[in-house]
Design a protein around this motif. Sequence first.
Motif, PDB file in Angstrom:
ATOM      1  N   ARG A 204      26.919 -32.712   3.028  1.00 28.82           N
ATOM      2  CA  ARG A 204      25.461 -32.514   2.951  1.00 28.82           C
ATOM      3  C   ARG A 204      24.929 -31.802   4.190  1.00 28.82           C
ATOM      4  NH1 ARG A 204      26.388 -37.685   0.800  1.00 28.82           N
ATOM      5  NH2 ARG A 204      26.603 -37.406  -1.455  1.00 28.82           N
ATOM      6  N   THR A 205      25.588 -31.955   5.311  1.00 30.08           N
ATOM      7  CA  THR A 205      25.208 -31.170   6.481  1.00 30.08           C
ATOM      8  C   THR A 205      25.495 -29.694   6.240  1.00 30.08           C
ATOM      9  OG1 THR A 205      25.628 -33.023   7.991  1.00 30.08           O
ATOM     10  CG2 THR A 205      25.625 -30.806   8.941  1.00 30.08           C
ATOM     11  N   ASP A 206      26.633 -29.417   5.599  1.00 31.97           N
ATOM     12  CA  ASP A 206      26.990 -28.037   5.298  1.00 31.97           C
ATOM     13  C   ASP A 206      26.025 -27.417   4.292  1.00 31.97           C
ATOM     14  OD1 ASP A 206      28.802 -25.687   5.303  1.00 31.97           O
ATOM     15  OD2 ASP A 206      29.282 -26.317   3.262  1.00 31.97           O
ATOM     16  N   LYS A 207      25.601 -28.194   3.305  1.00 34.39           N
ATOM     17  CA  LYS A 207      24.760 -27.640   2.234  1.00 34.39           C
ATOM     18  C   LYS A 207      23.273 -27.688   2.552  1.00 34.39           C
ATOM     19  CE  LYS A 207      26.290 -26.166  -0.805  1.00 34.39           C
ATOM     20  NZ  LYS A 207      26.893 -24.822  -0.956  1.00 34.39           N
ATOM     21  N   TYR A 208      22.821 -28.729   3.287  1.00 31.70           N
ATOM     22  CA  TYR A 208      21.382 -28.923   3.469  1.00 31.70           C
ATOM     23  C   TYR A 208      20.939 -28.915   4.933  1.00 31.70           C
ATOM     24  CZ  TYR A 208      21.876 -30.547  -1.352  1.00 31.70           C
ATOM     25  OH  TYR A 208      22.175 -30.641  -2.686  1.00 31.70           O
ATOM     26  N   GLY A 209      21.889 -28.780   5.855  1.00 30.38           N
ATOM     27  CA  GLY A 209      21.519 -28.774   7.262  1.00 30.38           C
ATOM     28  C   GLY A 209      21.065 -30.142   7.745  1.00 30.38           C
ATOM     29  N   THR A 210      20.076 -30.145   8.646  1.00 30.72           N
ATOM     30  CA  THR A 210      19.597 -31.397   9.253  1.00 30.72           C
ATOM     31  C   THR A 210      19.056 -32.362   8.217  1.00 30.72           C
ATOM     32  OG1 THR A 210      18.999 -30.159  11.240  1.00 30.72           O
ATOM     33  CG2 THR A 210      18.073 -32.361  11.018  1.00 30.72           C
ATOM     34  N   ILE A 211      18.445 -31.838   7.171  1.00 32.44           N
ATOM     35  CA  ILE A 211      17.865 -32.699   6.138  1.00 32.44           C
ATOM     36  C   ILE A 211      18.936 -33.475   5.381  1.00 32.44           C
ATOM     37  CG2 ILE A 211      17.865 -31.136   4.141  1.00 32.44           C
ATOM     38  CD1 ILE A 211      14.986 -31.962   3.638  1.00 32.44           C
ATOM     39  N   GLY A 212      20.189 -33.044   5.502  1.00 32.31           N
ATOM     40  CA  GLY A 212      21.284 -33.744   4.841  1.00 32.31           C
ATOM     41  C   GLY A 212      21.405 -35.191   5.269  1.00 32.31           C
ATOM     42  N   LYS A 213      21.092 -35.482   6.530  1.00 33.67           N
ATOM     43  CA  LYS A 213      21.170 -36.868   7.011  1.00 33.67           C
ATOM     44  C   LYS A 213      20.157 -37.754   6.292  1.00 33.67           C
ATOM     45  CE  LYS A 213      22.948 -35.706  11.588  1.00 33.67           C
ATOM     46  NZ  LYS A 213      22.744 -35.825  13.059  1.00 33.67           N
ATOM     47  N   LEU A 214      18.974 -37.208   6.051  1.00 35.98           N
ATOM     48  CA  LEU A 214      17.947 -37.961   5.320  1.00 35.98           C
ATOM     49  C   LEU A 214      18.390 -38.192   3.883  1.00 35.98           C
ATOM     50  CD1 LEU A 214      15.120 -39.209   5.235  1.00 35.98           C
ATOM     51  CD2 LEU A 214      14.215 -36.928   4.692  1.00 35.98           C
ATOM     52  N   ILE A 215      18.968 -37.155   3.263  1.00 37.67           N
ATOM     53  CA  ILE A 215      19.461 -37.287   1.890  1.00 37.67           C
ATOM     54  C   ILE A 215      20.538 -38.369   1.817  1.00 37.67           C
ATOM     55  CG2 ILE A 215      20.713 -36.092   0.049  1.00 37.67           C
ATOM     56  CD1 ILE A 215      19.318 -33.521   0.920  1.00 37.67           C
TER      57      ILE A 215
END
Length: 308
Positions: A204-215
Motif C-alpha cells: 500500500r505504500t507502493d500504490k498509495y504513498g503516505t496515505i497507505g498507512k491510513l488505509i
Amino acid sequence: MNIFIWLIVIVFLVLVLAIANSARLVISPKRQRLWTNPKQELGLSYEDVEFPALDGIRLKGWFIPAASTPSAVAIILHGWPWNRIGTKAKDPLGDLPGSKPINLFPLTKALHEQNYNVLMFDLSNFGESAARVPVTYGLFEKRDLLGAIRYVKSRHEVDPNRIVTIGFSMGGNTVVYTLPETTDIKAAIAVQPNTSSLFGERYRTDKYGTIGKLINIFIEILYRLFGAPKTDYLQPVYAAFGARNTPVLYVQGTGDKWGSVADVASMVAATPNAVEPLYPETNHRFGAYQYVVDHPDTVLAFFKKCLG
C-alpha cells in the motif's frame, strides 16, 4: 471555498473506495473464472476432482495422471487472488492492482513430462472451491493442502512416499504453515512467501504513498471484524521452525517492492532443512513467479535430488 470543499469530498470518496476495494481483496476476493484447462492448453488428459479440506471445506481441482504409475505427485498451490491456473491480471476489481499475468501451465507440462502426477486445485475462497471467509494467507489454508495430501494418497496412480509441493505467494505461505503438520511432503518449494503485515504495508505504500498507512489501519479493523486474527499474528517464520527434515527451497526476487528479501531470508534461517535459496534479479514482484515458470529445470532438479 466551494471548490475546496469539493476537493475534500473527492479525496474522501477516493479514500473510501480504496479502503473498500482493498478490504474486499484481503477478506474475500472476487473469484477468477477458469479460462482454460489442461486439455485445451497442453493437450493433456485430466480429471475434474473434488475433495475435502481437513476441516471439510469442498475443494475443486484437476488431477493430471503421469504416463506410468504409480509415480511421484506434485501439488501446485496458486497465489492470491489467483486460481489454479494463475492470474490473467485483467480485472481491476478482482485482481491485485499492479499485478501481471502468470500462467502455471508450463510448469505443469514440465512436471508431467518427467512422469509426475500433478494436482492443481483452487484454495478455499478462490476459483471453484468453497468459501472459508476470511482468507488467512496460509494459516487456515494449510487445511486445504493437508486435505489435498490425504486425497492424492488415496489414488492408485500416486506413490505416497513421493509427494512434493510448490506454492506461490499465499500458496508458498500455505506450504510453510503445513510443513510442521505432516511428514508426507518429501520436498517443498516456497516462491515468495511473506509476512502478511509487512506485505500489506509495503504494497500500500507502493500504490498509495503516505496515505497507505491510513488505509492499512482501516483494513486491519475490517479484517478483524470478519473474525480474522491480527495480521501481525500471520508469521510464516514461526511455522518454518517446525518444518522438520523436509528439504525446502525458497525463491524471492530481488526487485520485489511488495515482498522482501529480508523477510524470506528470515524464513530460510528458521527452516531446519532449507537449501540454498534462489534470489533471481527482478524488477517486479511477479518477476520471480515468472522466473520459476520459465525455469522448470530448477524445480525438477531440486525435486529429483530430494526424491532420488
